[in-house]
Design an enzyme around this catalytic site. Structure first.
Site, PDB file in Angstrom:
ATOM      1  N   TYR A 194     -22.318 -25.076  35.246  1.00  0.00           N
ATOM      2  CA  TYR A 194     -22.743 -23.834  35.912  1.00  0.00           C
ATOM      3  C   TYR A 194     -21.777 -23.426  37.030  1.00  0.00           C
ATOM      4  O   TYR A 194     -21.855 -22.316  37.554  1.00  0.00           O
ATOM      5  CB  TYR A 194     -24.152 -23.978  36.503  1.00  0.00           C
TER       6      TYR A 194
ATOM      7  N   LYS B 105     -23.608 -36.781  26.880  1.00  0.00           N
ATOM      8  CA  LYS B 105     -23.156 -36.692  25.499  1.00  0.00           C
ATOM      9  C   LYS B 105     -21.772 -37.360  25.424  1.00  0.00           C
ATOM     10  O   LYS B 105     -20.764 -36.711  25.130  1.00  0.00           O
ATOM     11  CB  LYS B 105     -23.077 -35.225  25.069  1.00  0.00           C
TER      12      LYS B 105
ATOM     13  N   ASP C 236     -29.326 -35.387  23.507  1.00  0.00           N
ATOM     14  CA  ASP C 236     -30.126 -34.806  22.414  1.00  0.00           C
ATOM     15  C   ASP C 236     -31.167 -35.818  21.931  1.00  0.00           C
ATOM     16  O   ASP C 236     -32.335 -35.475  21.690  1.00  0.00           O
ATOM     17  CB  ASP C 236     -29.226 -34.324  21.260  1.00  0.00           C
TER      18      ASP C 236
ATOM     19  N   ASP D 209     -31.387 -29.239  33.386  1.00  0.00           N
ATOM     20  CA  ASP D 209     -32.103 -27.966  33.376  1.00  0.00           C
ATOM     21  C   ASP D 209     -33.068 -27.943  32.183  1.00  0.00           C
ATOM     22  O   ASP D 209     -34.257 -27.633  32.318  1.00  0.00           O
ATOM     23  CB  ASP D 209     -31.059 -26.843  33.246  1.00  0.00           C
TER      24      ASP D 209
ATOM     25  N   ASP E 106     -37.390 -29.071  32.288  1.00  0.00           N
ATOM     26  CA  ASP E 106     -38.398 -28.085  31.853  1.00  0.00           C
ATOM     27  C   ASP E 106     -39.228 -28.646  30.707  1.00  0.00           C
ATOM     28  O   ASP E 106     -40.448 -28.495  30.667  1.00  0.00           O
ATOM     29  CB  ASP E 106     -37.724 -26.787  31.400  1.00  0.00           C
TER      30      ASP E 106
END
Ligand code: NAD
Length: 367
Positions: A142, A192, A224, A248, A252
């Site tokens: 980001y 990852k 993942d 992020d 959630d």
């Protein structure tokens, strides 16, 4: 010894309403437990803009840097939607996070038994769930450069860069290990590393930091696979640490395992101050809920549980934090609920005030 200091920023919409209930808990601690905080209160968001023409006055920012912890309600509302981006209410919150350099975002996913029916997962998968996601908050994709939309040949290309320095990984890893030490001493790091160099570095640095915390059982998982495991059997985790982007998504996902937005607290921590406590901002995950503001329907639990996090992580009062959490749990188990926690037709919801009073009564009963 001086009292621990707390800056309260109720903000906009339901922020002041839920904060009034937190004030009752703070008063209860002073009256019944002899635990007194040096509390000050100030403006942030739209109400600060109304008074000062800025969503966060410099004096408020300076005060936030000095106190042991900041507790924020919520900011924003339709009244401010047409304001210039630079003075929108959310800029006040972003300025706090940036200038306090709050790099470690803690999002607990805790499922109170009484609310297990609210999850989209089966009851036995989520009942009693208590995990903590630590998300790196100030770096990663980001923020990395280069970024932008560029012309390349006869088409456009959108670019963002995942970039992490060793020190950025080191500090968020340390904060996650410290947390694990206060909990069940298990930490799972997610990245990852199979396809990203930044993931390889992440794994190496977290492993290195882990040598300083031999009591903590460290594991690694691809992000993942982590998402899959979080929905399959979330109770296998204690603390999860991950980068800004994966955090992020995963926070959630984990938060929604547990039901309503009105129940979710959060903390954002920075570097330790001179007194050894981390800079800290505590806030409910929800926003200012303009659709119900002023109607007495807001659930104050997310804000009350954010205060409980402050007790645990800023003031080293883990037992008192648990006392607050157990009080909330008792209120829910007694069937006292705001409208967001009711799914039966015809049930009468508790008001914000009734919910706060019930938590105080449950605290009394805990003595
Ligand atoms: P929201 O979280 O304010 O509301 C979403 C829905 O959840 C609404 O229906 C609301 O009534 C309900 N809800 C939220 N908190 C609740 C509570 N404690 N009890 C009962 N119901 C609750 O999100 P939104 O509607 O997308 O945003 C509204 C405003 O809040 C916007 O101005 C947005 O920018 C701002 N916002 C602020 C923050 C923050 O201060 N950290 C976070 C998100 C949104």
């Amino acid at each position: 010894m001086t009292n621990p200091s707390l800056l309260i920023l109720p903000g906009d919409g339901i922020g002041p309403e839920v904060m009034t209930e937190v004030r009752k808990i703070i008063d209860w601690f002073a009256a019944k437990r002899g635990v007194t905080f040096d509390v000050s209160e100030d403006l942030v968001g739209g109400c600060a803009y109304d008074k000062h023409g800025t969503p966060l006055h410099d004096d408020t920012m300076a005060r936030a840097q000095e106190v042991d912890a900041v507790l924020l309600g919520a900011v924003g509302g339709p009244k401010y939607d047409s304001l210039d981006f630079s003075v929108k209410p959310e800029r006040g919150l972003l300025r706090l996070r940036k200038e306090m350099d709050l790099f470690s975002n803690l999002r607990p996913a805790q499922c109170f038994d009484a609310l297990a029916d609210f999850s989209s997962l089966k009851k036995d998968v989520v009942a009693g769930l208590d995990i903590m996601i630590v998300r790196e908050l100030t770096s990663g994709v980001y923020f990395g450069e280069p970024r932008g939309i560029f012309e390349e040949g006869n088409e456009r290309v959108g670019i963002n860069t995942q970039r992490y320095t060793e020190s950025e990984i080191d500090r968020v890893a340390r904060s996650a290990f410290e947390l694990a030490m206060k909990r069940d001493k298990r930490l799972c790091s997610m990245e990852k590393a199979n396809v990203m160099e930044s993931g390889i570095l992440w794994r190496e640095v977290v492993t290195e930091v882990g040598k300083d915390y031999p009591e903590v059982e460290l594991s690694h998982m691809y992000a993942d696979a982590g998402a899959m495991q979080l929905t399959r059997w979330p109770k296998q985790f204690d603390v999860i640490v991950t980068d800004n982007l994966f955090g992020d998504l995963l926070s959630d996902l984990a938060a929604m395992l547990t039901g309503s937005l009105g129940m979710l607290p959060s903390a954002s921590l920075g570097a330790p101050m001179d007194n050894g406590r981390p800079k800290a901002l505590y806030e409910p995950v929800h926003g200012s809920a303009p659709d119900i503001a002023g109607t007495g329907q807001a659930n104050p639990c997310a804000c009350i549980l954010s205060f409980a996090m402050a007790l645990r992580y800023s003031f080293d009062m883990g037992e008192e934090a648990s006392r607050v959490e157990r009080a909330v749990e008792k209120v829910l188990a007694d069937g006292i609920r705001t409208g967001d926690l009711l799914n039966e037709e015809g049930a009468t919801p508790a008001t914000t005030t009734q919910m706060g009073d019930a938590v105080v009564a449950a605290l009394d009963a805990s003595l």
